[in-house]
Motif scaffolding. Structure first.
Motif, mmCIF file in Angstrom:
data_model
loop_
_atom_site.group_PDB
_atom_site.id
_atom_site.type_symbol
_atom_site.label_atom_id
_atom_site.label_comp_id
_atom_site.label_asym_id
_atom_site.label_seq_id
_atom_site.Cartn_x
_atom_site.Cartn_y
_atom_site.Cartn_z
ATOM 1 N N TYR A 1 9.159 5.518 -6.409
ATOM 2 C CA TYR A 1 8.235 6.018 -5.400
ATOM 3 C C TYR A 1 8.763 7.373 -4.936
ATOM 4 O O TYR A 1 9.929 7.702 -5.166
ATOM 5 C CB TYR A 1 8.167 5.059 -4.198
ATOM 6 N N GLN B 1 0.846 -1.187 0.000
ATOM 7 C CA GLN B 1 0.000 0.000 0.000
ATOM 8 C C GLN B 1 0.876 1.229 0.000
ATOM 9 O O GLN B 1 1.740 1.387 0.839
ATOM 10 C CB GLN B 1 -0.931 0.037 1.211
ATOM 11 N N VAL B 2 0.646 2.090 -0.990
ATOM 12 C CA VAL B 2 1.317 3.364 -1.083
ATOM 13 C C VAL B 2 0.235 4.393 -1.351
ATOM 14 O O VAL B 2 -0.504 4.285 -2.317
ATOM 15 C CB VAL B 2 2.365 3.383 -2.212
ATOM 16 N N GLY B 3 0.112 5.368 -0.482
ATOM 17 C CA GLY B 3 -0.970 6.341 -0.619
ATOM 18 C C GLY B 3 -2.296 5.634 -0.481
ATOM 19 O O GLY B 3 -2.483 4.751 0.353
ATOM 20 N N TYR C 1 5.393 11.528 3.406
ATOM 21 C CA TYR C 1 6.311 11.247 4.502
ATOM 22 C C TYR C 1 6.184 12.366 5.528
ATOM 23 O O TYR C 1 5.610 13.429 5.271
ATOM 24 C CB TYR C 1 7.759 11.130 4.016
ATOM 25 N N ASP D 1 -0.319 7.832 -7.184
ATOM 26 C CA ASP D 1 -0.533 8.588 -5.938
ATOM 27 C C ASP D 1 0.808 9.043 -5.383
ATOM 28 O O ASP D 1 1.822 8.372 -5.532
ATOM 29 C CB ASP D 1 -1.182 7.711 -4.856
ATOM 30 N N SER D 2 0.798 10.173 -4.728
ATOM 31 C CA SER D 2 2.017 10.663 -4.085
ATOM 32 C C SER D 2 2.371 9.791 -2.896
ATOM 33 O O SER D 2 1.499 9.293 -2.196
ATOM 34 C CB SER D 2 1.810 12.102 -3.585
ATOM 35 N N THR D 3 3.663 9.594 -2.685
ATOM 36 C CA THR D 3 4.143 8.961 -1.468
ATOM 37 C C THR D 3 4.344 10.079 -0.457
ATOM 38 O O THR D 3 5.036 11.056 -0.737
ATOM 39 C CB THR D 3 5.476 8.236 -1.721
ATOM 40 N N ARG E 1 9.908 12.309 -6.771
ATOM 41 C CA ARG E 1 10.174 11.100 -7.561
ATOM 42 C C ARG E 1 11.337 11.341 -8.520
ATOM 43 O O ARG E 1 11.567 12.457 -8.953
ATOM 44 C CB ARG E 1 8.976 10.742 -8.438
ATOM 45 N N ARG F 1 4.796 15.695 0.367
ATOM 46 C CA ARG F 1 4.902 14.831 -0.802
ATOM 47 C C ARG F 1 6.372 14.535 -1.084
ATOM 48 O O ARG F 1 7.205 15.439 -1.085
ATOM 49 C CB ARG F 1 4.289 15.556 -2.008
ATOM 50 N N ILE G 1 4.128 1.101 -10.209
ATOM 51 C CA ILE G 1 4.166 2.100 -9.141
ATOM 52 C C ILE G 1 2.932 2.978 -9.310
ATOM 53 O O ILE G 1 2.692 3.505 -10.396
ATOM 54 C CB ILE G 1 5.459 2.930 -9.201
ATOM 55 N N ILE H 1 12.269 1.816 0.915
ATOM 56 C CA ILE H 1 11.553 2.231 -0.286
ATOM 57 C C ILE H 1 11.840 1.210 -1.379
ATOM 58 O O ILE H 1 13.001 0.930 -1.684
ATOM 59 C CB ILE H 1 12.002 3.635 -0.713
#
Length: 177
Positions: free
Chosen positions: A115, A9-11, A35, A31-33, A59, A56, A28, A101
């Protein structure tokens, strides 16, 4: 979940893949990753109402190029080339299997993306070249970044070109005492 199944799951995107080797890695998500990093001092009391703003991650995107007399690798071989962003200014991101990552992915045209990455200095690495090919250079906007850290902040770095050659450099000579 069945054995041999991976869930990532990412975003807001959830990707579930089977262990089938022919399926290849999942794409990939767009959606934005997100942090966050907020220092918190904790003494002998509970800390409440902490606000942690998400940001955000930037990338890396670009393409693979091939120079030489061999045929360009097919789509399946391109999909097996992992693009890594290795931290150059700090310890590796996180600890354990769920804190790192995942590598960037290459599509059938040779375009790749990673990502989102937390701000910092990174070196772009290729973890495995297609058979018969070696990395010749990694450039961004005409500048060689093969061994030079790039400073990522909030903006994507969208001009990375990784060039492979089928004519690796040879070093010959004589060693004398």
């Amino acid at each position: 979940m069945e054995a041999g199944t991976t869930q990532v799951q990412v975003g807001s995107t959830m990707t579930i893949t089977s262990g089938s080797p022919s399926a290849g890695p999942p794409p990939i998500p767009d959606d934005s990753t997100m942090y966050a990093e907020v220092p918190i001092a904790v003494a002998d009391r509970d800390v409440t109402d902490v606000i942690v703003p998400l940001q955000r991650g930037a990338r890396l995107t670009g393409r693979l190029e091939f120079e030489g007399s061999r045929d360009r690798p097919d789509a399946a071989a391109l999909a097996r080339v992992p693009i890594l962003a290795e931290r150059a200014d700090a310890a590796p991101i996180g600890e354990g299997p769920f804190m790192s990552i995942p590598p960037g992915r290459v599509d059938e045209s040779g375009a790749f993306k990673t990502y989102g990455l937390p701000p910092g200095k990174y070196i772009v690495r290729v973890a495995g070249a297609p058979p018969g090919w070696t990395v010749k250079s990694v450039t961004s906007e005409g500048r060689d970044i093969s061994d030079t850290p790039i400073d990522l902040r909030a903006a994507d770095l969208a001009s990375v070109v990784i060039t492979f050659t089928d004519r690796p450099t040879k070093l010959t000579g004589v060693a004398r005492s």
